[in-house]
Write a protein that holds these residues in place. Sequence first.
Motif, PDB file in Angstrom:
ATOM      1  N   ALA A 171       0.832  -1.206   0.000  1.00 38.34           N
ATOM      2  CA  ALA A 171       0.000   0.000   0.000  1.00 38.34           C
ATOM      3  C   ALA A 171       0.862   1.250   0.000  1.00 38.34           C
ATOM      4  O   ALA A 171       0.571   2.231  -0.701  1.00 38.34           O
ATOM      5  N   GLU A 172       1.945   1.225   0.776  1.00 35.97           N
ATOM      6  CA  GLU A 172       2.822   2.381   0.878  1.00 35.97           C
ATOM      7  C   GLU A 172       3.519   2.689  -0.443  1.00 35.97           C
ATOM      8  O   GLU A 172       3.861   3.844  -0.723  1.00 35.97           O
ATOM      9  N   SER A 173       3.699   1.675  -1.280  1.00 32.64           N
ATOM     10  CA  SER A 173       4.388   1.884  -2.555  1.00 32.64           C
ATOM     11  C   SER A 173       3.534   2.635  -3.566  1.00 32.64           C
ATOM     12  O   SER A 173       4.013   3.021  -4.627  1.00 32.64           O
ATOM     13  N   GLY A 174       2.256   2.855  -3.238  1.00 31.92           N
ATOM     14  CA  GLY A 174       1.407   3.662  -4.116  1.00 31.92           C
ATOM     15  C   GLY A 174       0.555   2.873  -5.084  1.00 31.92           C
ATOM     16  O   GLY A 174       0.122   3.405  -6.108  1.00 31.92           O
ATOM     17  N   VAL A 175       0.266   1.610  -4.780  1.00 33.72           N
ATOM     18  CA  VAL A 175      -0.594   0.795  -5.637  1.00 33.72           C
ATOM     19  C   VAL A 175      -1.983   1.435  -5.709  1.00 33.72           C
ATOM     20  O   VAL A 175      -2.550   1.835  -4.685  1.00 33.72           O
ATOM     21  N   LYS A 176      -2.519   1.520  -6.903  1.00 34.13           N
ATOM     22  CA  LYS A 176      -3.812   2.172  -7.110  1.00 34.13           C
ATOM     23  C   LYS A 176      -4.905   1.490  -6.292  1.00 34.13           C
ATOM     24  O   LYS A 176      -5.001   0.264  -6.266  1.00 34.13           O
ATOM     25  N   GLY A 177      -5.723   2.296  -5.639  1.00 36.87           N
ATOM     26  CA  GLY A 177      -6.835   1.765  -4.857  1.00 36.87           C
ATOM     27  C   GLY A 177      -6.487   1.455  -3.417  1.00 36.87           C
ATOM     28  O   GLY A 177      -7.360   1.095  -2.628  1.00 36.87           O
ATOM     29  N   TRP A 178      -5.203   1.617  -3.061  1.00 44.71           N
ATOM     30  CA  TRP A 178      -4.743   1.329  -1.704  1.00 44.71           C
ATOM     31  C   TRP A 178      -4.273   2.613  -1.032  1.00 44.71           C
ATOM     32  O   TRP A 178      -3.670   3.470  -1.660  1.00 44.71           O
ATOM     33  N   LYS A 179      -4.527   2.715   0.275  1.00 47.65           N
ATOM     34  CA  LYS A 179      -4.000   3.827   1.071  1.00 47.65           C
ATOM     35  C   LYS A 179      -3.250   3.262   2.270  1.00 47.65           C
ATOM     36  O   LYS A 179      -3.741   2.348   2.939  1.00 47.65           O
ATOM     37  N   TYR A 180      -2.079   3.815   2.524  1.00 49.81           N
ATOM     38  CA  TYR A 180      -1.297   3.430   3.696  1.00 49.81           C
ATOM     39  C   TYR A 180      -1.232   4.604   4.659  1.00 49.81           C
ATOM     40  O   TYR A 180      -1.030   5.747   4.243  1.00 49.81           O
ATOM     41  N   SER A 181      -1.395   4.320   5.952  1.00 51.68           N
ATOM     42  CA  SER A 181      -1.274   5.361   6.975  1.00 51.68           C
ATOM     43  C   SER A 181      -0.500   4.820   8.164  1.00 51.68           C
ATOM     44  O   SER A 181      -0.613   3.636   8.511  1.00 51.68           O
ATOM     45  N   LYS A 182       0.262   5.708   8.771  1.00 53.97           N
ATOM     46  CA  LYS A 182       0.975   5.381  10.001  1.00 53.97           C
ATOM     47  C   LYS A 182       0.584   6.407  11.052  1.00 53.97           C
ATOM     48  O   LYS A 182       0.700   7.616  10.831  1.00 53.97           O
ATOM     49  N   ILE A 183       0.096   5.931  12.192  1.00 53.17           N
ATOM     50  CA  ILE A 183      -0.319   6.819  13.272  1.00 53.17           C
ATOM     51  C   ILE A 183       0.500   6.466  14.507  1.00 53.17           C
ATOM     52  O   ILE A 183       0.417   5.346  15.015  1.00 53.17           O
ATOM     53  N   THR A 184       1.296   7.398  14.970  1.00 54.69           N
ATOM     54  CA  THR A 184       2.167   7.153  16.116  1.00 54.69           C
ATOM     55  C   THR A 184       1.539   7.706  17.400  1.00 54.69           C
ATOM     56  O   THR A 184       0.520   8.408  17.368  1.00 54.69           O
ATOM     57  N   ALA A 185       2.209   7.415  18.520  1.00 55.33           N
ATOM     58  CA  ALA A 185       1.752   7.959  19.795  1.00 55.33           C
ATOM     59  C   ALA A 185       1.767   9.483  19.773  1.00 55.33           C
ATOM     60  O   ALA A 185       0.890  10.136  20.352  1.00 55.33           O
ATOM     61  N   ALA A 186       2.750  10.059  19.085  1.00 62.19           N
ATOM     62  CA  ALA A 186       2.823  11.520  18.984  1.00 62.19           C
ATOM     63  C   ALA A 186       1.588  12.075  18.276  1.00 62.19           C
ATOM     64  O   ALA A 186       1.038  13.117  18.672  1.00 62.19           O
ATOM     65  N   ASP A 187       1.133  11.381  17.229  1.00 64.37           N
ATOM     66  CA  ASP A 187      -0.086  11.809  16.526  1.00 64.37           C
ATOM     67  C   ASP A 187      -1.296  11.716  17.451  1.00 64.37           C
ATOM     68  O   ASP A 187      -2.169  12.597  17.444  1.00 64.37           O
ATOM     69  N   ALA A 188      -1.352  10.643  18.237  1.00 57.77           N
ATOM     70  CA  ALA A 188      -2.481  10.448  19.159  1.00 57.77           C
ATOM     71  C   ALA A 188      -2.470  11.492  20.269  1.00 57.77           C
ATOM     72  O   ALA A 188      -3.531  11.943  20.724  1.00 57.77           O
ATOM     73  N   ILE A 189      -1.274  11.897  20.710  1.00 56.87           N
ATOM     74  CA  ILE A 189      -1.166  12.967  21.712  1.00 56.87           C
ATOM     75  C   ILE A 189      -1.674  14.274  21.118  1.00 56.87           C
ATOM     76  O   ILE A 189      -2.454  15.003  21.737  1.00 56.87           O
ATOM     77  N   ASP A 190      -1.242  14.574  19.886  1.00 60.88           N
ATOM     78  CA  ASP A 190      -1.722  15.787  19.203  1.00 60.88           C
ATOM     79  C   ASP A 190      -3.236  15.754  19.036  1.00 60.88           C
ATOM     80  O   ASP A 190      -3.901  16.791  19.097  1.00 60.88           O
ATOM     81  N   GLY A 191      -3.776  14.548  18.810  1.00 63.20           N
ATOM     82  CA  GLY A 191      -5.219  14.395  18.636  1.00 63.20           C
ATOM     83  C   GLY A 191      -5.991  14.334  19.927  1.00 63.20           C
ATOM     84  O   GLY A 191      -7.214  14.175  19.931  1.00 63.20           O
ATOM     85  N   LYS A 192      -5.250  14.406  21.056  1.00 63.30           N
ATOM     86  CA  LYS A 192      -5.853  14.443  22.392  1.00 63.30           C
ATOM     87  C   LYS A 192      -6.592  13.153  22.767  1.00 63.30           C
ATOM     88  O   LYS A 192      -7.576  13.178  23.501  1.00 63.30           O
ATOM     89  N   VAL A 193      -6.083  12.027  22.258  1.00 61.81           N
ATOM     90  CA  VAL A 193      -6.651  10.745  22.690  1.00 61.81           C
ATOM     91  C   VAL A 193      -5.645   9.954  23.533  1.00 61.81           C
ATOM     92  O   VAL A 193      -5.976   8.901  24.068  1.00 61.81           O
ATOM     93  N   LEU A 194      -4.419  10.462  23.647  1.00 59.47           N
ATOM     94  CA  LEU A 194      -3.397   9.878  24.524  1.00 59.47           C
ATOM     95  C   LEU A 194      -2.744  10.997  25.315  1.00 59.47           C
ATOM     96  O   LEU A 194      -2.585  12.112  24.814  1.00 59.47           O
ATOM     97  N   GLN A 195      -2.347  10.670  26.544  1.00 61.52           N
ATOM     98  CA  GLN A 195      -1.656  11.636  27.387  1.00 61.52           C
ATOM     99  C   GLN A 195      -0.143  11.464  27.237  1.00 61.52           C
ATOM    100  O   GLN A 195       0.370  10.342  27.292  1.00 61.52           O
ATOM    101  N   ALA A 196       0.565  12.566  27.087  1.00 65.17           N
ATOM    102  CA  ALA A 196       2.013  12.518  26.884  1.00 65.17           C
ATOM    103  C   ALA A 196       2.718  11.851  28.059  1.00 65.17           C
ATOM    104  O   ALA A 196       3.664  11.063  27.863  1.00 65.17           O
ATOM    105  N   ASN A 197       2.270  12.118  29.294  1.00 62.80           N
ATOM    106  CA  ASN A 197       2.943  11.530  30.454  1.00 62.80           C
ATOM    107  C   ASN A 197       2.765  10.016  30.499  1.00 62.80           C
ATOM    108  O   ASN A 197       3.654   9.278  30.935  1.00 62.80           O
ATOM    109  N   GLU A 198       1.624   9.525  30.001  1.00 57.18           N
ATOM    110  CA  GLU A 198       1.384   8.080  29.967  1.00 57.18           C
ATOM    111  C   GLU A 198       2.327   7.404  28.964  1.00 57.18           C
ATOM    112  O   GLU A 198       2.857   6.312  29.225  1.00 57.18           O
ATOM    113  N   VAL A 199       2.541   8.058  27.842  1.00 49.77           N
ATOM    114  CA  VAL A 199       3.457   7.514  26.834  1.00 49.77           C
ATOM    115  C   VAL A 199       4.886   7.509  27.363  1.00 49.77           C
ATOM    116  O   VAL A 199       5.634   6.548  27.159  1.00 49.77           O
TER     117      VAL A 199
END
Length: 399
Positions: A171-199
Amino acid sequence: MTTKELNRVRYTRPHMYPKQKAAIFCKERYSIIEASTKSGKTVGCMVWLAEQAIKGGVNKNYWWVAPVYSQAEIAFRRLKAGLGNNNYLANGSNLTVTLANGSTIWFKGGDKPDSLYGEDVYAAVIDEATRCKEEVWHAIRSTITATQAPIRIIGNVKGRKNWAYQLARKAESGVKGWKYSKITAADAIDGKVLQANEVEEAKRDLPDNVFRELYMAEPSDDEGNPFGIEAIYKCIGKLSDKAPVVWGWDLAKSVDYTWGIALDEDGNVCKSIRWQMDYKETLHRIKDLTGQVPALVDSTGVGDAIIEFLAEAGNNYVGFKFTSASKQQIMERLAVVIQQQEITIPDGLLASELLSFEYVYTRTGVQYSAPNGQHDDGVCALALAVHHSTKTPSVGVWL
């Protein structure tokens, strides 16, 4: 979450942070998400599957598939809690939720993949994909064939030797019809669904390789990688904005990509360009991009004709024929540079190819290549550029 008004259901989508929403509610039919634990991937996909079912109708089935039955049961309970009122009929015996429009959401375990065949499915989620058997993917793919239904494949990273990791690279290579995503703890902290101190606490409490997999979506399996997973991560940084002093060009073979990598005066990657187009256009584009900068070009299979064509623009092109021995030579040279952190590599597809690259010992020697079904065009282009560079590493010996 819903209220009934005159036989209609009014639905309001729960809030999602931007990266979570972009990964799940994308236009592509197939979306695969490598994500930190507790980053909202499960809740987001529950919302997505519920919305697919809300748009459905009588006798339309929607599946949530977990590695085992007990995990599917957890998702079943969470969806019921999210729906909140009586606009559905739940059956705890077979783990189904039937909505007011007649659509049914099924929660299934993947411990017996043969039991997943037969049904027509209109949308599906494979949860904790790295912990599911590969046969689960095969079965689910068959159930969405007639309906041409969308699917979301989610989970934490768990090494590199599993079908979900390999599919993510596709998916990451760009095959048509596929989407690749990576969501890290930092993204979740920015999104306010994880606490930085817990991580931070998790980082202190857990072994480094476990923390990286669970919170940073980084595979820790180092077996068979000639460069070293840790060494690759240490080299990942920003794309240099300096001018190229050397190019490496790996040319497309059948379904592969032509990929060019340029290094700056410090030996860092400053250009990374790939495409698929016909041979003549490819050669003209290589000329335009390379200019008068020295370039080492893959001439495997086409002999000297390609170098003769490129040489019309200057004498800065040198051909390189890949054989088992020559590939081993330039890969070992690249390994020295990476392990001594003499290079900066941009994050993304190039880094992913390096992380997936492997070697095996065969009867005739060491064989370097991408895993089955993946590409190594970027790795080869990078190795060519490093091999053609005049910069000498501070430690080690150029081969």
